[in-house]
Design an enzyme around this catalytic site. Structure first.
Site, PDB file in Angstrom:
ATOM      1  N   VAL A   7       0.838  -1.197   0.000  1.00  0.00           N
ATOM      2  CA  VAL A   7       0.000   0.000   0.000  1.00  0.00           C
ATOM      3  C   VAL A   7       0.872   1.245   0.000  1.00  0.00           C
ATOM      4  O   VAL A   7       1.581   1.535   0.974  1.00  0.00           O
ATOM      5  CB  VAL A   7      -0.936   0.022   1.227  1.00  0.00           C
ATOM      6  CG1 VAL A   7      -1.857   1.242   1.174  1.00  0.00           C
ATOM      7  CG2 VAL A   7      -1.754  -1.259   1.308  1.00  0.00           C
ATOM      8  N   GLY A   8       0.832   1.994  -1.100  1.00  0.00           N
ATOM      9  CA  GLY A   8       1.505   3.277  -1.175  1.00  0.00           C
ATOM     10  C   GLY A   8       0.499   4.404  -1.063  1.00  0.00           C
ATOM     11  O   GLY A   8      -0.707   4.177  -1.026  1.00  0.00           O
ATOM     12  N   THR A  10      -0.279   6.564  -3.289  1.00  0.00           N
ATOM     13  CA  THR A  10      -0.993   6.773  -4.543  1.00  0.00           C
ATOM     14  C   THR A  10      -1.573   5.484  -5.107  1.00  0.00           C
ATOM     15  O   THR A  10      -2.707   5.455  -5.578  1.00  0.00           O
ATOM     16  CB  THR A  10      -0.064   7.415  -5.591  1.00  0.00           C
ATOM     17  OG1 THR A  10       0.499   8.620  -5.058  1.00  0.00           O
ATOM     18  CG2 THR A  10      -0.832   7.749  -6.863  1.00  0.00           C
ATOM     19  N   ALA A 108       7.670   0.778   5.954  1.00  0.00           N
ATOM     20  CA  ALA A 108       7.531  -0.615   5.527  1.00  0.00           C
ATOM     21  C   ALA A 108       7.864  -0.780   4.047  1.00  0.00           C
ATOM     22  O   ALA A 108       8.416  -1.807   3.639  1.00  0.00           O
ATOM     23  CB  ALA A 108       6.113  -1.102   5.804  1.00  0.00           C
ATOM     24  N   ASP A 109       7.525   0.226   3.234  1.00  0.00           N
ATOM     25  CA  ASP A 109       7.808   0.135   1.806  1.00  0.00           C
ATOM     26  C   ASP A 109       9.298   0.062   1.534  1.00  0.00           C
ATOM     27  O   ASP A 109       9.750  -0.693   0.660  1.00  0.00           O
ATOM     28  CB  ASP A 109       7.181   1.312   1.059  1.00  0.00           C
ATOM     29  CG  ASP A 109       7.617   2.669   1.606  1.00  0.00           C
ATOM     30  OD1 ASP A 109       8.029   2.760   2.784  1.00  0.00           O
ATOM     31  OD2 ASP A 109       7.536   3.664   0.845  1.00  0.00           O
TER      32      ASP A 109
END
Length: 240
Positions: A7-8, A10, A108-109
């Site tokens: 989940v980003g 955008t 987390a990304d």
């Protein structure tokens, strides 16, 4: 099979893994207002279109940088897949040694990028992620997360230019025929595309100088193919 959700701010990337093999992946818009039912229906439809069944999903792992969606995606996983998801965070053992002042600040990304990048390509490594923000992550030859740089993303920059310069229109992000634009649109395209190319080349060059040996540079994210096609500073593109 494993459903991986990234989940980003955008976009949300979704991928189905069978053992270590990525079978299929999709990109959808991030919407903080969507409910667990709306996300559940979207994901189930994507699975159906790719000939997967809901009951084939035995595990779900989520990397999330949008806190309001944590509860939503947890409820969605439990309701539609009967699975309690694993959220990537500091309490998850990834094998990554994070050598920064405050490891809790690393999103987390960026953790996921570093772990997957090192596993796929080894190190030393620089990962350039063209998301809402453009992030540069440095990984040592031993798989240590050394730190990085964060800059405004292409989308944010374009929106700001359109919003605060009254006479400038929204433009399609495509490579212009030349750097010297002959009209407003081509001039904006040249400034945006080659401006970010210059940013990548400058940061990668300075970051590489801090490694004992030259690192491999991997680009990911939605705009990775566009920017990578205009520079030799990026060695590989992995949009998934």
């Amino acid at each position: 099979m494993l459903l991986a959700i990234d989940v980003g701010n955008t976009h949300i990337m979704l991928g189905i893994y069978e053992n270590d093999k990525l079978k299929v992946y999709w990109r959808i818009s991030t919407d903080r207002c969507k409910t667990e039912d709306e996300y559940g229906v979207i994901i189930k439809n994507l699975l159906t279109q790719s000939n997967f069944k809901t009951e084939e999903i035995k595990g779900i792992i989520i990397s999330n940088v949008v806190p309001p969606l944590t509860f939503v995606l947890k409820k969605m996983s439990q309701k539609y897949f009967r699975v309690t998801p694993l959220f990537v965070g500091q309490d998850v053992e990834t094998g990554l040694n994070i050598l920064v002042d405050n490891p809790q600040e690393v999103g987390a990304d960026r953790i996921v990028n570093a772990v997957s990048g090192y596993r796929l390509y080894g190190g030393p490594l620089i990962i350039v992620d063209f998301g809402t923000a453009t992030t540069f992550c440095a990984i040592s030859g031993q798989g240590e997360y050394l730190g990085g740089a964060i800059a405004p993303g292409i989308g944010i920059s374009v929106d700001a230019l359109f919003r605060y310069a009254a006479k400038l229109p929204r433009v399609e992000l495509v490579r212009p025929k030349q750097v010297v634009g002959k009209n407003t649109i081509s001039g904006m395209q040249a400034g945006i595309i080659y401006g970010f190319v210059g940013q990548v080349e400058g940061i990668v060059k300075r970051m590489s100088a801090e490694f004992p040996t030259p690192p491999l540079v991997v680009a990911t994210g939605g705009y990775a193919p566009l920017i990578a096609s205009e520079t030799k500073a990026i060695n590989k593109v992995d949009p998934s």
